[in-house]
Scaffold this active site. Structure first.
Site, short mmCIF file in Angstrom:
data_model
loop_
_atom_site.label_atom_id
_atom_site.label_comp_id
_atom_site.label_asym_id
_atom_site.label_seq_id
_atom_site.Cartn_x
_atom_site.Cartn_y
_atom_site.Cartn_z
N ASP A 138 -7.43 8.42 0.23
CA ASP A 138 -7.88 7.39 1.18
C ASP A 138 -7.59 7.54 3.33
O ASP A 138 -8.21 6.69 3.36
CB ASP A 138 -7.88 5.49 0.73
N THR A 173 -9.49 0.73 -9.44
CA THR A 173 -8.48 0.00 -9.07
C THR A 173 -9.14 -1.44 -10.03
O THR A 173 -9.60 -0.93 -10.68
CB THR A 173 -9.60 -0.41 -7.47
N ARG A 182 0.75 -0.84 0.12
CA ARG A 182 -0.39 0.09 0.56
C ARG A 182 1.00 1.24 0.23
O ARG A 182 1.68 1.57 0.50
CB ARG A 182 -0.86 -0.06 1.55
N THR A 205 -3.52 -0.71 -6.98
CA THR A 205 -4.99 0.77 -7.54
C THR A 205 -4.26 1.98 -7.79
O THR A 205 -2.99 1.60 -6.66
CB THR A 205 -6.17 0.74 -6.72
N SER A 240 -7.63 0.77 3.16
CA SER A 240 -8.20 -0.08 2.43
C SER A 240 -9.82 -0.06 2.03
O SER A 240 -10.56 -0.56 3.12
CB SER A 240 -6.73 -0.17 1.27
N SER A 241 -10.26 -0.60 0.91
CA SER A 241 -11.60 -1.51 0.79
C SER A 241 -11.21 -2.37 0.24
O SER A 241 -12.03 -3.81 0.12
CB SER A 241 -12.62 -0.54 0.18
N1 GLY Z 1 -8.66 3.47 -3.19
C1 GLY Z 1 -9.42 2.02 -3.27
C2 GLY Z 1 -9.02 1.69 -1.95
O1 GLY Z 1 -8.02 1.79 -1.24
O2 GLY Z 1 -9.71 1.22 -1.11
#
Ligand code: GLY
Length: 560
Positions: A411, A369, A96, A387, A440-441
């Site tokens: 985010d 993403t 990330r 993403t 993040s999701s």
């Molecule tokens: N940028 C979308 C996520 O990480 O959820």
């Protein structure tokens, strides 16, 4: 327009847009890659054919998506990988993006404490320190078998040869060109009125990839590329330094693991909310014996919606980067906790999100993403979501280096209580801090059944990622669908705030919608033509693999 002309146009529209999607996906004997572009799936699959394993194919597919799918594929962003080896060993890699060291909690607020529109989404200030190249090399170092030079070569060839523009890509480029112009000082490669069938050659990206091929991971973080990138960002008003790049490290994490009936679900741990939220929702619905409700019936949508509402409210409060905040993860994913949370749910009326918490939120559609799923001929599986956050990330494109930079800083919660671009409301746990990873999701997931690999699944879609993965698993497990059929199904989504059930338009039964409305639910079909683009692989009872490549995009399965 005359009546007969209207009729012809309508018929043409129906013929082109309402084409029935195949219900059975590609079936292969041994190995498969499913991704957002056929070029990337083929490059990944070719690496497997050469004898490479799922991690070699991961490196190839990830980098090929950076070339073939600049909308979300990237080397200027980050991602998460879940893996399951053929001996059952599991793990997770976190690459990330991170906040730069000069980031501050209030960096997106004006002097009155209000969020400055666009500052966390457009241009250099929106960019988090990219993790993708570190992720690819980390995965390859630990598990890869083919030389990395051999893996990168077909990607460089693709960038030089060019990639053909699809109809969907043309539309995306048309939509985002005004923002390319806002974010960049000069006209960028993708701002060229590209049409379906044109070939875009990515020469600058080919050169960057060639340097990475020659000099390895550190080329991106400490080499010429790092120097040029830091300078470019600062020239455009950003705060990322060479030191930020030099200090970036991907991290191995322990995946979130939980059971649902006879399934074992393995998904991403914080700093993604994906695994925790998915566990909470699945734990919440498990006691209801979902298979007794018709697929996408009122009752099914009610139970799932109410579990989603509660899980997303918790997401907002508890989750953030585990290196910075303490997360009560064990409690959140326990069956008892979700059972308790669902205690006040009744089929008679919706729970109000105001009673779960408070706040009014604008809902902004976003479907960026990208996800790819891989199973190799040795039985290893890899599930990766990657993403640059928004479509083409921050829209800022480094012309000399040939790639877009992410806008992942959005985010973070710029201001607790304020929604981000996905309408997600954040709290202190996800406030901006130097060196921190933003929540993040993304929900790359692998499912086991009876101790064996069963499914590899994931999707883009911002806040809708978790609920799209959920519905795909339920479609297979509760409703006995095959992989492609499960991916094809219309999807719905609830995320606590705003208090609406978002649905893909014109795809749910009218009487179901009416009953939900009568009960007091608000339905929103206006926001997104599609929810998620799921790319998944199912292991069939005979051991063969079925791909589910989402027709909502140009997604394609390849394998042998
Ligand atoms: N940028 C979308 C996520 O990480 O959820």
């Amino acid at each position: 327009m005359k009546h007969y002309q209207l009729l012809i146009l309508t018929t043409l529209f129906l013929l082109t847009n309402c084409k029935k999607q195949p219900e059975i996906g590609l079936i292969t004997e041994k190995a498969m890659v499913v991704s957002a572009r056929k070029e990337a799936s083929k490059i990944g699959s070719d690496i497997l054919t050469k004898g490479g394993n799922a991690f070699d194919a991961m490196a190839a597919t990830e980098l090929a998506l950076a070339v073939a799918y600049p909308y979300a594929g990237n080397i200027g962003g980050g991602g998460f990988m879940i893996y399951r080896m053929n001996n059952g060993e599991i793990g997770a890699l976190d690459y990330r993006e991170k906040a730069p060291m000069n980031a501050t909690k209030d960096m997106y607020l004006d002097s009155l404490g209000n969020v400055i529109p666009g500052k966390s989404t457009l241009g250099a200030m929106a960019v988090g320190v990219p993790g993708t190249v570190a992720g690819v090399f980390e995965a390859h170092k630990k598990f890869g078998t083919l030389p990395i030079e051999e893996i990168i070569q077909p990607v460089i060839d693709l960038a030089k040869q060019g990639v053909i523009v699809t109809k969907k890509q043309q539309k995306r480029l048309e939509k985002h060109t005004p923002n390319f112009r806002k974010a960049n000082k000069n006209t960028i490669l993708l701002d060229n009125n590209w049409k379906e069938g044109d070939t875009i050659r990515y020469s600058a990206l080919a050169e960057t990839l060639s340097r990475i091929q020659k000099n390895g991971r550190d080329e991106f973080y400490k080499g010429e590329t790092a120097k040029k990138l830091a300078q470019f960002l600062q020239d455009n008003g950003g705060i990322i330094t060479e030191e930020d790049l030099a200090n970036y490290q991907a991290k191995w994490r322990t995946p979130v693991v939980f059971t649902y009936d006879d399934l074992k679900v393995i998904s991403m741990a914080p700093p993604s909310s994906g695994g925790v939220c998915l566990a909470q929702i699945m734990n919440g619905i498990e006691p209801y014996k979902i298979e007794q409700y018709k697929h996408n019936s009122t009752e099914y949508i009610q139970v799932v919606t109410e579990a989603e509402r509660r899980a997303y409210a918790d997401r907002s409060h508890f989750l953030g980067d585990p290196d910075f905040v303490e997360i009560p993860q064990a409690k959140l994913i326990s069956k008892e906790y979700s059972k308790e949370r669902m205690k006040d749910f009744s089929f008679e009326k919706p729970t109000s999100s105001d009673d779960v918490s408070h706040g009014k939120v604008e809902f902004i559609e976003s479907d960026e993403t990208t996800h790819y799923s891989i199973v190799d001929q040795f039985g290893n599986a890899v599930s990766v979501t990657t993403t640059i956050n928004g479509a083409y990330g921050s829209k800022l494109y480094a012309p000399e280096l040939g790639f877009f930079l992410n806008n992942e800083m959005d985010d973070f919660s710029s201001k607790p209580g304020e929604p981000n671009m996905f309408g997600l409301v954040g709290a202190e746990a996800n406030k901006i801090e130097p060196g921190k990873r933003m929540l993040s999701s993304m929900t790359p997931t692998i499912v086991e059944k009876e101790g064996k690999l069963f499914m590899v699944v994931g999707t883009p879609g911002g806040s809708t990622i978790i609920t799209s993965v959920l519905q795909t698993i339920l479609n297979v497990h509760e409703y006995n669908m095959g992989m492609q059929e499960a991916v094809n199904q219309p999807r719905f989504h609830h995320q606590w705030l705003p208090d609406v059930i978002r649905m893909e338009p014109n795809s749910f039964d009218e009487s179901v919608k009416q009953r939900l409305k009568n009960l007091g639910y608000t339905i929103d079909e206006t926001n997104s033509p599609v929810i998620g683009k799921v790319d998944a692989i199912l292991v069939l009872p005979n051991g063969k693999l079925e791909g589910g490549a989402d027709h909502r995009g140009d997604d394609t399965a390849a394998g042998f």
